[in-house]
Design a protein around this motif. Structure first.
Motif, short mmCIF file in Angstrom:
data_model
loop_
_atom_site.label_atom_id
_atom_site.label_comp_id
_atom_site.label_asym_id
_atom_site.label_seq_id
_atom_site.Cartn_x
_atom_site.Cartn_y
_atom_site.Cartn_z
N GLY A 105 0.83 -1.19 0.00
CA GLY A 105 0.00 0.00 0.00
C GLY A 105 0.86 1.24 0.00
O GLY A 105 1.84 1.33 -0.75
N HIS A 106 0.55 2.18 0.88
CA HIS A 106 1.33 3.41 0.98
C HIS A 106 2.72 3.12 1.54
O HIS A 106 2.92 2.15 2.27
N PRO A 107 3.72 3.94 1.19
CA PRO A 107 5.08 3.74 1.70
C PRO A 107 5.13 3.80 3.22
O PRO A 107 4.38 4.56 3.85
N ASP A 108 6.00 3.01 3.81
CA ASP A 108 6.24 3.04 5.24
C ASP A 108 7.14 4.23 5.57
O ASP A 108 8.19 4.39 4.94
N PRO A 109 6.77 5.10 6.52
CA PRO A 109 7.55 6.31 6.82
C PRO A 109 9.01 6.02 7.20
O PRO A 109 9.92 6.74 6.78
N THR A 112 10.96 5.12 4.15
CA THR A 112 11.18 6.31 3.33
C THR A 112 12.42 7.06 3.80
O THR A 112 13.24 7.52 3.00
N ARG A 175 0.63 -2.79 9.20
CA ARG A 175 1.08 -1.52 8.63
C ARG A 175 1.13 -1.60 7.11
O ARG A 175 0.79 -2.63 6.52
N SER A 176 1.58 -0.54 6.47
CA SER A 176 1.60 -0.44 5.01
C SER A 176 3.02 -0.23 4.52
O SER A 176 3.82 0.49 5.14
N SER A 178 5.25 0.02 0.50
CA SER A 178 5.08 0.05 -0.95
C SER A 178 5.85 -1.09 -1.61
O SER A 178 6.80 -1.65 -1.04
N ARG A 179 5.46 -1.43 -2.82
CA ARG A 179 6.14 -2.48 -3.56
C ARG A 179 7.60 -2.10 -3.81
O ARG A 179 8.50 -2.94 -3.75
N GLN A 181 9.48 -0.32 -1.89
CA GLN A 181 10.23 -0.49 -0.65
C GLN A 181 10.56 -1.95 -0.39
O GLN A 181 11.64 -2.27 0.10
#
Length: 216
Positions: A105-109, A112, A175-176, A178-179, A181
């Motif tokens: 899903g959304h990038p993990d902070p 990042t 948690r979320s 991204s692919r 990541q």
């Protein structure tokens, strides 16, 4: 010897019990943190006083964390895109591992913030340089996850002597990530470990318990 045997949680109803206590996470600023390519996974090693996990009055010191992709644990038969293991050691040499599952899903902070360092680690592998990257100061408080619900069981080390000295705590909140990541976590690894999750093991009589905080 930094993690325990993953349990099969699929198709198994954990027992909700009052004897399971809430987790107390006390993570701090640390000025010594190293991003490491172990070949079979990517992780971060911490210096002294990075933080602690307190379970039912017992204190475990936070020493390192590492990622697996896909996840080693499954809940209700679902395998997730990735899993982060936060590894803690007590004075009696027992180990507690806090596990965080990630769906795509959304990038993990946190990931990042580490992206440039992960890219550097991958470049070092390509040029056969040292496969460690200094991270400098990291606020480990940022990786603390709320533990309103978790599953727990006792497992064993994955390497000999496979001592059953590890307590697993798998957080219920997924948690979320991204692919991209997930691919960044795999990039530095040796070709045979790009998918570095150990196959799910049978429970073999082990009991899985669940903690869930009661609403006020």
């Amino acid at each position: 010897m930094d993690e325990s045997q993953p349990a099969q949680m699929a198709n198994h109803s954990p027992q909700l019990t009052l004897s399971v206590k809430p987790l107390i996470l006390q993570y701090n600023h640390t000025e010594v943190a190293i991003l490491v390519d172990n070949g079979f996974n990517v992780g971060i090693k911490y210096g002294e006083n990075a933080g602690s996990l307190i379970v039912d009055g017992k204190t475990y010191s936070f020493k390192q964390m590492h990622w697996h992709a896909p996840s080693e644990h499954r809940i209700d038969g679902t395998q997730y895109a990735a899993e982060l293991h936060l590894v803690h050691f007590a004075e009696d040499n027992t180990i507690a591992v806090l596990s965080i599952l990630f769906h795509l899903g959304h990038p993990d902070p946190l990931m990042t913030k580490l992206q440039n360092k992960l890219n550097e680690l991958a470049r070092d592998v390509a040029t056969q340089k040292e496969t460690q990257v200094q991270l400098g100061t990291i606020d480990t408080h940022e990786i603390r996850k709320h533990s309103h619900k978790y599953y727990t069981y006792t497992g064993s080390l994955t390497t000999p002597p496979c001592s059953e000295i590890v307590s697993w705590y798998i957080l219920g909140k997924v948690r979320s990530i991204s692919r991209e990541q997930v691919e960044a976590l795999r990039a530095p690894l040796v070709s045979t470990c790009k998918r570095n999750a150990r196959p799910v093991q049978p429970l073999n009589g082990r009991q899985i318990q669940m903690y869930e905080a009661q609403a006020n």
